[in-house]
Design an enzyme around this catalytic site. Structure first.
Site, PDB file in Angstrom:
ATOM      1  N   PRO A 179     -44.359  26.254   0.722  1.00  0.00           N
ATOM      2  CA  PRO A 179     -43.946  25.005   1.351  1.00  0.00           C
ATOM      3  C   PRO A 179     -44.942  23.893   1.031  1.00  0.00           C
ATOM      4  CG  PRO A 179     -44.786  26.523   2.997  1.00  0.00           C
ATOM      5  CD  PRO A 179     -44.743  27.273   1.697  1.00  0.00           C
ATOM      6  N   HIS A 180     -44.430  22.691   0.854  1.00  0.00           N
ATOM      7  CA  HIS A 180     -45.306  21.581   0.507  1.00  0.00           C
ATOM      8  C   HIS A 180     -44.703  20.271   0.959  1.00  0.00           C
ATOM      9  CE1 HIS A 180     -42.610  22.395  -2.884  1.00  0.00           C
ATOM     10  NE2 HIS A 180     -42.587  21.088  -3.068  1.00  0.00           N
ATOM     11  N   ALA A 181     -45.586  19.298   1.169  1.00  0.00           N
ATOM     12  CA  ALA A 181     -45.130  17.993   1.635  1.00  0.00           C
ATOM     13  C   ALA A 181     -46.170  16.936   1.304  1.00  0.00           C
ATOM     14  CB  ALA A 181     -44.890  18.025   3.134  1.00  0.00           C
TER      15      ALA A 181
END
Length: 154
Positions: free
Chosen positions: A65-67
């Protein structure tokens, strides 16, 4: 950029009480908050927005997951090993137990992509995954991750 520059030792955890993707995302953001000073609600919202585009479970029990986060100065990572895999809508439909979350500055551009590629390479190998799954000590997990990068360079 190196894994060592992305991932503080204290941002590596083993979690036993995670029962859902939602709880996992919240725990990742809480760790990012304590290690990097991120606002946990802002980080959670950013992760959820990214997940709405498409799940970041890459298969083999691994999720990335990344943001992008406004106001963040450097790309930062959190790694968790789950005692029990959780459903994550991964590409292979398998639950995940190894999760490396990345938080990047909003305007990081290519740095964000380079960090994702670096983490993906580190977690791609079955040997590294097996070592991570065989250990519960966060310091050992951190050393395995940092060592995986060094072994690829050799």
């Amino acid at each position: 950029m190196t894994l060592g520059s992305l991932l503080k030792p204290e941002a590596v955890k083993t979690l036993g009480s995670v029962t859902s993707k939602k709880r996992l995302m919240r725990d990742l953001c809480d760790i990012a908050s304590s290690c990097y000073g991120l606002d946990p609600e802002e980080a959670l919202s950013a992760l959820q927005d990214r997940e709405s585009i498409g799940p970041t479970g890459v298969g083999g029990g691994v999720a990335l997951p990344h943001a992008r986060i406004p106001g963040l100065e450097t790309v930062s990572g959190v790694f968790v090993k789950l005692d029990r895999p959780v459903a994550f809508e991964a590409v292979d439909r398998q639950p995940v137990d190894l999760v490396f979350a990345l938080f990047a500055p909003e305007d990081s551009g290519v740095q964000h992509l380079k960090a994702l590629a670096l983490v993906s390479r580190a977690l791609r190998g079955n040997k590294v995954q097996a070592k991570l799954r065989a250990n519960d000590d966060p310091m050992i997990l951190h050393a395995i991750l940092i060592g995986s990068e060094e072994s690829q360079a050799a």
